[in-house]
Design an enzyme around this catalytic site. Sequence first.
Site, PDB file in Angstrom:
ATOM      1  CB  CYS A   1      -9.060 -40.361  13.099  1.00  0.00           C
ATOM      2  SG  CYS A   1      -8.275 -39.037  11.918  1.00  0.00           S
TER       3      CYS A   1
ATOM      4  CG  HIS B   1      -6.353 -39.400  17.259  1.00  0.00           C
ATOM      5  ND1 HIS B   1      -5.839 -40.744  16.494  1.00  0.00           N
ATOM      6  CD2 HIS B   1      -6.537 -38.755  16.157  1.00  0.00           C
ATOM      7  CE1 HIS B   1      -5.881 -41.041  15.043  1.00  0.00           C
ATOM      8  NE2 HIS B   1      -6.412 -39.186  15.138  1.00  0.00           N
TER       9      HIS B   1
ATOM     10  CD  GLU C   1      -6.080 -42.968  19.237  1.00  0.00           C
ATOM     11  OE1 GLU C   1      -5.113 -42.363  18.599  1.00  0.00           O
ATOM     12  OE2 GLU C   1      -6.685 -43.001  19.395  1.00  0.00           O
TER      13      GLU C   1
END
Length: 204
Positions: free
Chosen positions: A79, A182, A184
Amino acid sequence: MIAIVDYGMGNLKSVEKGFIKSGVAVKVTQQPADILCAQGVVLPGVGAFKDCMGNLDRLGLIGPILRAIESGKPFLGICLGLQALFTESEEFGHCAGLNVFKGKVVRFPASELKVPHMGWNIVRFKNKPPIFDGIDDNRYFYFVHSYYVVPEDSSITAGATDYGVEFTSMIWKDNVIATQFHPEKSQAAGLQILKNFGAFAAKH
């Protein structure tokens, strides 16, 4: 060990947990020595570009990050960690970035679409990085951002996404891979990316 750079911004805990869940040993750190000694480096982040660069400078982390990249160490930007790799951002006026890649960070154009771009969207491979092994093209990943990168060298664009315009959502050149989305927060596919990055770093 993978060093996750802590410069006081972003979702460090969720990135750390994602790697741990993927079976990858990580250390969240502000120490230059950890960055230089790690097998791989991760630069995550959410927030304003200017604050990001200011914090990296204040903590003395710009030099170690650049040396790690120049040495060929596997590097993953996430990001804001992708955007910081470029020459400059237009967010809140001109702000210089790390200039690893020539290009700028620009805001989504005015349209009927909501900004920030938030939620799940498709990434189309342009040039598939090794850490995407086992991941099909046109998979959905999770995004939260109002700005996107415009590389001068289009060959580094590894993935693209549509949101009013087609924008670069992933880059790859040599040891550097970075995503606007993202991993994650992107469930199984995202965790596979983190696992693959750990394996990629272990080989180097």
